[in-house]
Every structure is written in structure tokens, then in C-alpha cells.
Design a protein around this motif. Sequence first.
Motif, short mmCIF file in Angstrom:
data_model
loop_
_atom_site.label_atom_id
_atom_site.label_comp_id
_atom_site.label_asym_id
_atom_site.label_seq_id
_atom_site.Cartn_x
_atom_site.Cartn_y
_atom_site.Cartn_z
N THR A 124 2.88 -0.55 5.68
CA THR A 124 3.32 0.53 6.38
C THR A 124 1.73 1.05 6.78
O THR A 124 0.51 0.57 6.12
CB THR A 124 3.27 1.09 4.90
OG1 THR A 124 4.23 0.91 3.51
CG2 THR A 124 3.64 2.81 4.92
N THR A 173 -3.25 0.30 -6.30
CA THR A 173 -3.98 -0.67 -4.77
C THR A 173 -4.40 -2.00 -5.95
O THR A 173 -5.30 -1.73 -6.52
CB THR A 173 -4.75 -0.62 -4.00
OG1 THR A 173 -4.86 -1.72 -2.50
CG2 THR A 173 -6.58 0.01 -4.40
N THR A 203 6.14 4.68 -2.70
CA THR A 203 5.47 3.49 -2.80
C THR A 203 4.10 3.69 -4.23
O THR A 203 3.38 4.24 -4.32
CB THR A 203 4.91 2.97 -1.68
OG1 THR A 203 5.36 2.43 -0.95
CG2 THR A 203 4.09 1.47 -2.27
N PHE A 229 0.07 -0.93 -4.21
CA PHE A 229 -0.14 -1.88 -2.82
C PHE A 229 -1.14 -3.07 -3.35
O PHE A 229 -2.19 -2.50 -3.80
CB PHE A 229 -0.21 -0.58 -1.88
CG PHE A 229 0.11 0.06 -1.00
CD1 PHE A 229 1.10 -0.08 0.34
CD2 PHE A 229 0.36 1.23 -1.67
CE1 PHE A 229 1.18 1.19 0.42
CE2 PHE A 229 0.92 2.55 -0.92
CZ PHE A 229 1.40 2.27 0.23
N ARG A 252 2.56 -6.57 -0.38
CA ARG A 252 2.37 -4.76 0.15
C ARG A 252 0.89 -4.28 0.95
O ARG A 252 0.28 -3.95 -0.29
CB ARG A 252 3.12 -4.05 -0.69
CG ARG A 252 3.62 -2.63 -0.49
CD ARG A 252 4.26 -2.16 -1.40
NE ARG A 252 5.28 -2.16 -1.77
CZ ARG A 252 6.37 -2.43 -2.82
NH1 ARG A 252 5.63 -1.57 -3.72
NH2 ARG A 252 7.48 -2.81 -2.80
N LEU A 259 -1.29 -1.30 2.83
CA LEU A 259 -1.06 -0.30 3.36
C LEU A 259 -2.94 0.21 4.14
O LEU A 259 -3.42 -0.15 4.07
CB LEU A 259 -1.24 0.89 2.23
CG LEU A 259 -1.40 1.97 2.71
CD1 LEU A 259 -0.42 2.99 4.06
CD2 LEU A 259 -2.50 3.10 1.59
N VAL A 294 -4.64 -2.17 0.47
CA VAL A 294 -5.13 -0.82 1.22
C VAL A 294 -6.48 -1.53 2.00
O VAL A 294 -7.42 -1.01 1.46
CB VAL A 294 -4.95 0.22 0.23
CG1 VAL A 294 -6.03 1.43 1.50
CG2 VAL A 294 -4.27 0.64 -0.79
N LEU A 333 3.05 8.63 0.51
CA LEU A 333 3.43 7.95 -0.13
C LEU A 333 3.73 7.91 -1.71
O LEU A 333 3.81 6.82 -2.03
CB LEU A 333 1.62 7.31 -0.34
CG LEU A 333 0.79 7.33 0.95
CD1 LEU A 333 -0.99 7.10 0.21
CD2 LEU A 333 0.77 6.19 1.34
#
Length: 327
Positions: free
Chosen positions: A32, A96, A68, A71, A6, A8, A74, A65
Motif C-alpha cells: 500500500t 507495525t 488496516t 503493517f 504487508r 506500507l 512501514v 488507513l
Amino acid sequence: MSSTMRVLFLGGTGVLSAACVSDLAGQDIELTIVTRGGDTRRPVPPQVRHLQADVHDAAAMDAALAETEHFDVVVNFIGYHPDDVAADVARFTGRTGQYVFISTGSVYARPAPRLPVDESSARRAADFDYPRLKLECEDALERAYHRDGFPAVIVRPAHVYDETVVPLLAGWTAIDRWRRGLPTVVHGDGTSLWNLMHARDFAHALTRLLGDDRLTGESLHITSDELLTWDGIHTALARAAGVEPLLVHRSSEDIGREIPWMGTVLTEDFRHSLIYDNSKLHRLLPQFTPGTPFRRGAVGIVDWFDGDPGRRRTDKELDAAFDRLAG
């Protein structure tokens, strides 16, 4: 539980970030991006989750955000002030596994005490605000890592371009002048060395390093191994445009007296040769080889601008200043 990474991106439609979005869009990544709006030059692929918010608006970012919690990575492509970094450290601590800050090779001291520069070389920025603020961002992230373990990574590209960007301070005005049979002004004697990298090549390297634990707490160059002179850069662009280059050489100081904004960039940055030691990058990615020599990139640039007359914008004041400098 899904094992899909995942990611960002803060930013996603700029030169560097859009290339990285395109590279990741075909991979098994949950991507994202957060931008203030769309950029019609670089559309966002439909499979990418696109949130619209101003990254400087804390409430807007919290709302965007909220769905979520965490992440894996990032990446901040649009951090230009230490306040941006401070806000991100506060927002993403515990949220993160890795925070990648896109800095710049311009943070290295000019002229370099030794060449080539590596990631440990001296950093210094004087009157040029862009590298000065990027260096302050780096310092803030290094403190956050050493003090609190914030999982920061600093990535330093050099001069990255795509087909929508003429990588000269004069932009399309330089090519327009050549096509009108007029010279373009080059700083110094045109032989100082520079680094240009196509955004596709930068993206190919960066996206394959995201989440790599070997980088946490480290800094890394992602630059081309191709050495170019400024005369060579101008020549490649002129020939891509179907003409031979007409070049007039003037000192950075002379150019600065006619074009003050350009003088700062030239005297603080562009006039100094800079060669990067990319051995760390090649140790991390042994198979990585940038695939776009600038002579090919120059053809893509000219083709893109020639594809729509509205893209070929010139600067009348800059054009007149070049006339005076060439006179």
C-alpha cells in the motif's frame, strides 16, 4: 491466515520510492502506498493499493488507513521534519513490526573526521536545513527506540538518481550549455569524491531488507561502491549528450556569491569528499552488487530528456550566472 508481508510506503512516486514500488510490485507482497496524488513520470503499478492523503493531515491519514490495523513494515520516504516522525511514532506504535525512516548520508559531519565513514561516524549538520532536520528526525527515532522499543530502522542513502534527474545542481542547464558550446561551472578543482547510486540499485537492496529483524534499532548505508569525482560526473553526462565537457572551476564561495542557494549546498555538503564504508550492507546482503555504473546511468538520463523536448527545461538566471562565473 495469510503469510504475505504487508508493507506500507509513505510516498511512492518519488525517485527512491517509485523504484522501490516497482521492485516490490512483482513480488508476493501486499503493498500500500500513500501519496497526495499521482506523478505522471512514475506511474503506480495497478497491483499496488494506492491511497491518496496528505501525510501531514492526521484526520486524512486516520481515514485512509482505517481499514488496516497492522503493517509488517512501514517505510517513510517523505519525512523531513521531527514533527513528521513524532506523528508516525504515535500512529504506528503497536501497528507495525518495523518502521524504516529514509534519512540521508548528508547527516555526517563535513569534513569527515575520518574516511571512509561508517554507520557510527560523527553526525553533524550546520546551516543546511535538509540534513539538519533529517538528523533531528533520526534523533527522535533513536529516543523512541531506546525509551519505548519503537521498532525504528534508519536508512541513509547518499545521492540517488533515476533517468528523470540530472544529478547536478545545475540540472539540464549544464547539458544545454555544453551543447551550445559553453562551459559549465564546477566547484573547487573538480577532484573531490562523491557517491551516486541509481534508484534501481537502491531499491534492489532496500526491498530485500524489509522486515529483517537484524536491522531493528540500527542504521544502515545503502550507497554505491563506485567512487566518482565531480569532474568525472560532469564528463560522463557531457559524453552521454554527445559532446566533450567544457569545465570552468570556481570556489564554492565564488559560486555562492553569484547563486546563493547553490552556495549553501556546496559549502556545507558537496565540496567535501565523502567515501562510504558499505561493509555492513554487504554483510547483510552478501550477493548484492549495484548494477548501474554512472556512465550507463548518464546515458539513460540523456535519452529520457531527449525523448521529449518539454523535459529539457533550463534556468535562465542560472545560465546567466554561469556566464559571469566563466567570464
